[in-house]
Design a protein around this motif. Structure first.
Motif, PDB file in Angstrom:
ATOM      1  N   ALA A  65       9.118  -4.293   8.463  1.00 30.19           N
ATOM      2  CA  ALA A  65       7.817  -3.734   8.117  1.00 30.19           C
ATOM      3  C   ALA A  65       7.660  -3.611   6.603  1.00 30.19           C
ATOM      4  O   ALA A  65       6.554  -3.467   6.091  1.00 30.19           O
ATOM      5  N   ASN A  66       8.776  -3.674   5.873  1.00 30.09           N
ATOM      6  CA  ASN A  66       8.745  -3.533   4.412  1.00 30.09           C
ATOM      7  C   ASN A  66       8.611  -4.889   3.730  1.00 30.09           C
ATOM      8  O   ASN A  66       8.830  -5.929   4.347  1.00 30.09           O
ATOM      9  N   ALA A  67       8.259  -4.862   2.458  1.00 32.13           N
ATOM     10  CA  ALA A  67       7.990  -6.105   1.719  1.00 32.13           C
ATOM     11  C   ALA A  67       9.255  -6.938   1.554  1.00 32.13           C
ATOM     12  O   ALA A  67      10.261  -6.440   1.037  1.00 32.13           O
ATOM     13  N   PRO A  68       9.235  -8.212   1.973  1.00 34.83           N
ATOM     14  CA  PRO A  68      10.437  -9.050   1.884  1.00 34.83           C
ATOM     15  C   PRO A  68      10.978  -9.200   0.463  1.00 34.83           C
ATOM     16  O   PRO A  68      12.188  -9.196   0.260  1.00 34.83           O
ATOM     17  N   LEU A  69      10.091  -9.309  -0.521  1.00 35.23           N
ATOM     18  CA  LEU A  69      10.564  -9.449  -1.912  1.00 35.23           C
ATOM     19  C   LEU A  69      11.279  -8.179  -2.370  1.00 35.23           C
ATOM     20  O   LEU A  69      12.261  -8.234  -3.108  1.00 35.23           O
ATOM     21  N   THR A  73       6.516  -6.707  -9.835  1.00 29.45           N
ATOM     22  CA  THR A  73       5.202  -6.195 -10.236  1.00 29.45           C
ATOM     23  C   THR A  73       4.200  -7.330 -10.440  1.00 29.45           C
ATOM     24  O   THR A  73       2.993  -7.110 -10.367  1.00 29.45           O
ATOM     25  N   ALA A  74       4.697  -8.550 -10.662  1.00 21.96           N
ATOM     26  CA  ALA A  74       3.806  -9.705 -10.811  1.00 21.96           C
ATOM     27  C   ALA A  74       3.479 -10.352  -9.470  1.00 21.96           C
ATOM     28  O   ALA A  74       2.701 -11.303  -9.406  1.00 21.96           O
ATOM     29  N   SER A  75       4.061  -9.840  -8.381  1.00 23.38           N
ATOM     30  CA  SER A  75       3.882 -10.485  -7.070  1.00 23.38           C
ATOM     31  C   SER A  75       2.571 -10.065  -6.399  1.00 23.38           C
ATOM     32  O   SER A  75       2.028  -8.992  -6.669  1.00 23.38           O
ATOM     33  N   ALA A  76       2.100 -10.932  -5.527  1.00 26.24           N
ATOM     34  CA  ALA A  76       0.901 -10.609  -4.736  1.00 26.24           C
ATOM     35  C   ALA A  76       1.205  -9.467  -3.765  1.00 26.24           C
ATOM     36  O   ALA A  76       0.342  -8.631  -3.478  1.00 26.24           O
ATOM     37  N   ASP A  77       2.446  -9.406  -3.278  1.00 20.48           N
ATOM     38  CA  ASP A  77       2.810  -8.390  -2.292  1.00 20.48           C
ATOM     39  C   ASP A  77       2.712  -6.969  -2.847  1.00 20.48           C
ATOM     40  O   ASP A  77       2.363  -6.034  -2.119  1.00 20.48           O
ATOM     41  N   VAL A  78       3.041  -6.782  -4.138  1.00 18.62           N
ATOM     42  CA  VAL A  78       2.985  -5.423  -4.689  1.00 18.62           C
ATOM     43  C   VAL A  78       1.524  -4.950  -4.745  1.00 18.62           C
ATOM     44  O   VAL A  78       1.212  -3.796  -4.431  1.00 18.62           O
ATOM     45  N   ARG A  79       0.619  -5.863  -5.071  1.00 13.91           N
ATOM     46  CA  ARG A  79      -0.813  -5.523  -5.080  1.00 13.91           C
ATOM     47  C   ARG A  79      -1.282  -5.200  -3.657  1.00 13.91           C
ATOM     48  O   ARG A  79      -2.013  -4.236  -3.428  1.00 13.91           O
ATOM     49  N   GLU A  80      -0.806  -6.012  -2.699  1.00 14.13           N
ATOM     50  CA  GLU A  80      -1.152  -5.782  -1.287  1.00 14.13           C
ATOM     51  C   GLU A  80      -0.627  -4.437  -0.813  1.00 14.13           C
ATOM     52  O   GLU A  80      -1.321  -3.694  -0.110  1.00 14.13           O
ATOM     53  N   MET A  86      -0.012  -1.706  -2.556  1.00 11.79           N
ATOM     54  CA  MET A  86      -0.783  -0.608  -3.149  1.00 11.79           C
ATOM     55  C   MET A  86      -2.193  -0.532  -2.549  1.00 11.79           C
ATOM     56  O   MET A  86      -2.699   0.553  -2.260  1.00 11.79           O
ATOM     57  N   THR A  87      -2.801  -1.706  -2.356  1.00 13.49           N
ATOM     58  CA  THR A  87      -4.156  -1.761  -1.778  1.00 13.49           C
ATOM     59  C   THR A  87      -4.138  -1.221  -0.350  1.00 13.49           C
ATOM     60  O   THR A  87      -5.007  -0.424   0.033  1.00 13.49           O
ATOM     61  N   ALA A  88      -3.138  -1.650   0.427  1.00 15.14           N
ATOM     62  CA  ALA A  88      -3.032  -1.198   1.819  1.00 15.14           C
ATOM     63  C   ALA A  88      -2.845   0.314   1.881  1.00 15.14           C
ATOM     64  O   ALA A  88      -3.419   0.990   2.748  1.00 15.14           O
ATOM     65  N   PHE A  89      -2.061   0.859   0.946  1.00 14.40           N
ATOM     66  CA  PHE A  89      -1.839   2.309   0.902  1.00 14.40           C
ATOM     67  C   PHE A  89      -3.162   3.022   0.622  1.00 14.40           C
ATOM     68  O   PHE A  89      -3.524   3.984   1.298  1.00 14.40           O
ATOM     69  N   VAL A 125      -0.053  -6.529   4.879  1.00 13.97           N
ATOM     70  CA  VAL A 125       0.262  -7.858   5.419  1.00 13.97           C
ATOM     71  C   VAL A 125       1.005  -8.605   4.316  1.00 13.97           C
ATOM     72  O   VAL A 125       0.428  -9.019   3.316  1.00 13.97           O
ATOM     73  N   TRP A 126       2.317  -8.742   4.486  1.00  9.43           N
ATOM     74  CA  TRP A 126       3.171  -9.316   3.442  1.00  9.43           C
ATOM     75  C   TRP A 126       3.146 -10.843   3.468  1.00  9.43           C
ATOM     76  O   TRP A 126       3.194 -11.445   4.530  1.00  9.43           O
ATOM     77  N   GLN A 127       3.096 -11.441   2.297  1.00 11.84           N
ATOM     78  CA  GLN A 127       3.132 -12.906   2.170  1.00 11.84           C
ATOM     79  C   GLN A 127       4.508 -13.399   1.709  1.00 11.84           C
ATOM     80  O   GLN A 127       4.799 -14.578   1.778  1.00 11.84           O
ATOM     81  N   GLY A 128       5.319 -12.485   1.204  1.00  7.55           N
ATOM     82  CA  GLY A 128       6.626 -12.903   0.667  1.00  7.55           C
ATOM     83  C   GLY A 128       6.486 -13.652  -0.641  1.00  7.55           C
ATOM     84  O   GLY A 128       7.314 -14.480  -0.994  1.00  7.55           O
TER      85      GLY A 128
END
Length: 256
Positions: A197-201, A233-240, A242-245, A252-255
């Motif tokens: 459930a957590n971010a793969p990166l 911090t440059a990844s799309a997943d970190v933005r996702e 924070m946005t999801a929170f 929805v993680w993209q890895g």
């Protein structure tokens, strides 16, 4: 489901169940098992749909360790660059959970120590009996166990060669979860699902920093961590994340 004669893999959701399947030899590690485990880890690493792995043994035994008969016949249970069983020195990015039923002896215990988390059946048996055979636990046992549990307890296991139960392994902090006999794989798959459930990166970064920081000066560890943080911090997943929170929804993680 992939079938190799000695190592089977099966997908459960986003988890890969890896099973050592030599029950007649109590799942002892020979060259074929080492090759099979290395291939299974490659499958876990390269399939973007997989988020975590669970390692277990067939028919109620995790692994009796190195296959001494095969070793005497000249077979190597090691894979160059990856160590014993193709796992002991492998640097994997995805979480790996050991599901231990029955015996995890010698190299079997060392395979479990190579995983990130351990789920043990209460009647499992963990032991490093190498000193009884004139050897030492060279697949990571002598190096890792004293870092994981108090010094004198590690020395007791390494010097006496006597096994401990899954229940005691839980008390010592070797096992994350201790469950009734027969339930280790189900509990490990549940834990793997929780990790997924957590971010793969982020999971990969945790594993990498923990590995780098082991024995390194703090300044070196923080420098390595800064590099990982910059990438995260440059990844799309970190933005996702924070946005999801902020939007009170499941990310929805993209890895990437």
């Amino acid at each position: 489901m992939n079938h190799a004669a000695e190592v089977r893999t099966e997908t459960f959701g986003t988890s890969l169940l890896i099973t050592i399947d030599r029950p007649a030899a109590r799942n002892a590690v020979n060259a074929a098992v080492a090759t099979g485990l290395a291939a299974a880890l490659d499958e876990l690493e390269t399939d973007p749909a997989l988020r975590a792995g669970v390692l277990t043994g067939a028919q109620g035994t995790f692994s009796a360790g190195m296959d001494l008969k095969a070793a005497l016949a000249g077979e190597s249970p090691e894979i160059p660059g990856r160590g014993f069983g193709g796992l002991a020195q492998a640097e994997t990015t995805k979480p790996l959970v050991a599901a231990v039923e029955g015996w995890a002896m010698g190299g079997g215990f060392e395979l479990a120590l190579s995983c990130d988390l351990i789920v043990a059946a209460e009647n499992a048996a963990f032991g490093l009996p190498e000193a009884k055979r004139g050897l030492i636990a060279a697949g990571g046992g002598v190096i890792r166990l004293p870092k994981r549990i108090p010094h004198h307890l590690a020395m007791e296991l390494l010097l006496t060669g006597e096994p401990i139960s899954g229940e005691r392994a839980g008390r010592l902090g070797i096992a994350n979860r201790v469950v009734p006999a027969g339930e280790a794989t189900a509990a490990a798959l549940q834990l793997a699902e929780q990790l997924a459930a957590n971010a793969p990166l982020a999971l990969a970064a945790v594993k990498k920093i923990v590995r780098v920081a082991d024995g390194a000066p703090e300044s070196q560890a923080f420098a390595a961590q800064a590099r990982e943080m910059a990438a995260l911090t440059a990844s799309a997943d970190v933005r996702e994340g924070m946005t999801a929170f902020a939007e009170r929804r499941t990310p929805v993680w993209q890895g990437k």
